[in-house]
Motif scaffolding. Sequence first.
Motif, PDB file in Angstrom:
ATOM      1  N   LEU A 134     -77.660 -89.820  18.284  1.00 47.80           N
ATOM      2  CA  LEU A 134     -77.286 -90.704  19.385  1.00 47.80           C
ATOM      3  C   LEU A 134     -78.445 -90.859  20.363  1.00 47.80           C
ATOM      4  CD1 LEU A 134     -75.043 -92.335  20.720  1.00 47.80           C
ATOM      5  CD2 LEU A 134     -74.215 -90.208  21.763  1.00 47.80           C
ATOM      6  N   TRP A 138     -80.633 -94.542  21.229  1.00 48.68           N
ATOM      7  CA  TRP A 138     -80.884 -95.105  22.554  1.00 48.68           C
ATOM      8  C   TRP A 138     -82.360 -95.009  22.951  1.00 48.68           C
ATOM      9  CZ3 TRP A 138     -77.672 -97.735  25.867  1.00 48.68           C
ATOM     10  CH2 TRP A 138     -76.324 -97.791  25.511  1.00 48.68           C
ATOM     11  N   VAL A 149     -80.728-100.943  24.396  1.00 48.54           N
ATOM     12  CA  VAL A 149     -79.270-100.874  24.305  1.00 48.54           C
ATOM     13  C   VAL A 149     -78.867-101.232  22.874  1.00 48.54           C
ATOM     14  CG1 VAL A 149     -77.094-101.775  25.164  1.00 48.54           C
ATOM     15  CG2 VAL A 149     -79.031-101.516  26.727  1.00 48.54           C
ATOM     16  N   LEU A 155     -73.510 -98.575  17.512  1.00 46.86           N
ATOM     17  CA  LEU A 155     -72.797 -97.504  18.207  1.00 46.86           C
ATOM     18  C   LEU A 155     -71.621 -97.002  17.380  1.00 46.86           C
ATOM     19  CD1 LEU A 155     -72.818 -98.846  21.874  1.00 46.86           C
ATOM     20  CD2 LEU A 155     -74.172 -96.975  20.918  1.00 46.86           C
ATOM     21  N   TYR A 271     -79.469 -97.193  32.600  1.00 46.60           N
ATOM     22  CA  TYR A 271     -79.003 -96.366  31.492  1.00 46.60           C
ATOM     23  C   TYR A 271     -79.663 -94.986  31.582  1.00 46.60           C
ATOM     24  CZ  TYR A 271     -77.309-100.788  29.631  1.00 46.60           C
ATOM     25  OH  TYR A 271     -76.665-101.992  29.477  1.00 46.60           O
ATOM     26  N   LEU A 275     -76.060 -88.651  27.812  1.00 43.47           N
ATOM     27  CA  LEU A 275     -75.154 -89.422  26.968  1.00 43.47           C
ATOM     28  C   LEU A 275     -73.809 -88.724  26.837  1.00 43.47           C
ATOM     29  CD1 LEU A 275     -77.632 -90.485  24.137  1.00 43.47           C
ATOM     30  CD2 LEU A 275     -77.072 -91.669  26.252  1.00 43.47           C
ATOM     31  N   THR A 279     -68.167 -91.567  24.216  1.00 44.29           N
ATOM     32  CA  THR A 279     -68.364 -93.011  24.280  1.00 44.29           C
ATOM     33  C   THR A 279     -69.581 -93.473  23.502  1.00 44.29           C
ATOM     34  OG1 THR A 279     -69.717 -92.873  26.291  1.00 44.29           O
ATOM     35  CG2 THR A 279     -67.324 -93.060  26.577  1.00 44.29           C
ATOM     36  N   ALA A 281     -72.509 -93.493  24.582  1.00 50.32           N
ATOM     37  CA  ALA A 281     -73.301 -94.276  25.527  1.00 50.32           C
ATOM     38  C   ALA A 281     -73.697 -93.406  26.716  1.00 50.32           C
ATOM     39  CB  ALA A 281     -72.497 -95.484  26.007  1.00 50.32           C
ATOM     40  N   PRO A 282     -74.700 -93.836  27.481  1.00 52.65           N
ATOM     41  CA  PRO A 282     -75.043 -93.108  28.711  1.00 52.65           C
ATOM     42  C   PRO A 282     -73.856 -93.042  29.661  1.00 52.65           C
ATOM     43  CG  PRO A 282     -76.805 -94.626  28.134  1.00 52.65           C
ATOM     44  CD  PRO A 282     -75.642 -94.937  27.219  1.00 52.65           C
TER      45      PRO A 282
END
Length: 355
Positions: A134, A138, A149, A155, A271, A275, A279, A281-282
Amino acid sequence: MNTRHTGNPSQARARVLARALGATLAGIAALCLGGCSDSLESFGGPTMGSTYTVQYVRGSGMPAPEALQSEVEKILADIDQQMSTYRSDSFIERFNDGPAGCQAAPASVLKLVEYGEGLSRNSDGAFDLTVEPLLNLWGFGPKGEGLRVPSAEELEAVRALYGYHHLQVKGAELCKDRDEIQVDFNGIAAGYAVDLIAGRLEQLGVKSYLVEATGELKAVGRKPDGSPWKIAIEAPQSETRVPQMIVALDGYAMTTAGDYRNFFEENGQRYSHTLDPSTAAPVAHALAAVTVIDPSALNADGLDTLLMVLGPERGLAYAEREHIAAFFVSHDGKGFVSRSSSAFDALVAAQQGKP
């Protein structure tokens, strides 16, 4: 405790510091604030893509500074050989590149994996040692191909490549049940190094010292004039290094995780390198930094990462539930708002009141 202060918002830019273990950037600076004397010894050098320093009070019967430095650098070299994700010959990179199954592992690696698993289970996966794919996606990881992104499809696909439940310790072996699982000790290796260094110094007769590695630190004892080691908690600003609070420490480690130096912006959106495994994501909350004080630098280092993922509200609730001494700083318009756990307030007051 709640305090409010102002500060300039971070400028739009991507800023990533390459570190041999990908260690989370600590938002603290060890400061010798008065009371320093010629009887203090110090040494330091490069480590983990950053630096380490040792200050200590030299007494009779102790090894020479050069001998102590040699002992410290042996510890750091061993950690690098076992845990670095920036060298292909380290144990963990050979494990990461290998197929599913089990490999005999160094005791230190097994210890950190077991520690990480405990944090993961206690936080419903907010802490996860297997998120390197992950991080790479990113652009924050050791094999990242630039900050960006990812698409929704990327993702969704990466979720199958990590998960702490795919990693196990079985006896003296480290095991994974999928080829893709990769371990990154980002967030705990530096704290572990500080604990090992502190332990070795004490074995060699050092009773008063301040050990720091990549910003994670531990202080024990007093300086020659009897004054305590004083540590600055840094304000979460990307452009300047400004002390926000000064804390006296004796017998405790202090570490900080934050979003204010390792981040990028795209289309006006910020961002962070922190992480959230849930999710992929950040983190999207307002928490800018969290500092943890604990007798163990390893524990403080792991907890600051975990709390940073949870955010200001869930993080503070977790800290209160687990009696963690934690100090939270959140974005609030053009400034910041600070809150602390009851354990933090009590510990800092007790340390300040020591004779």
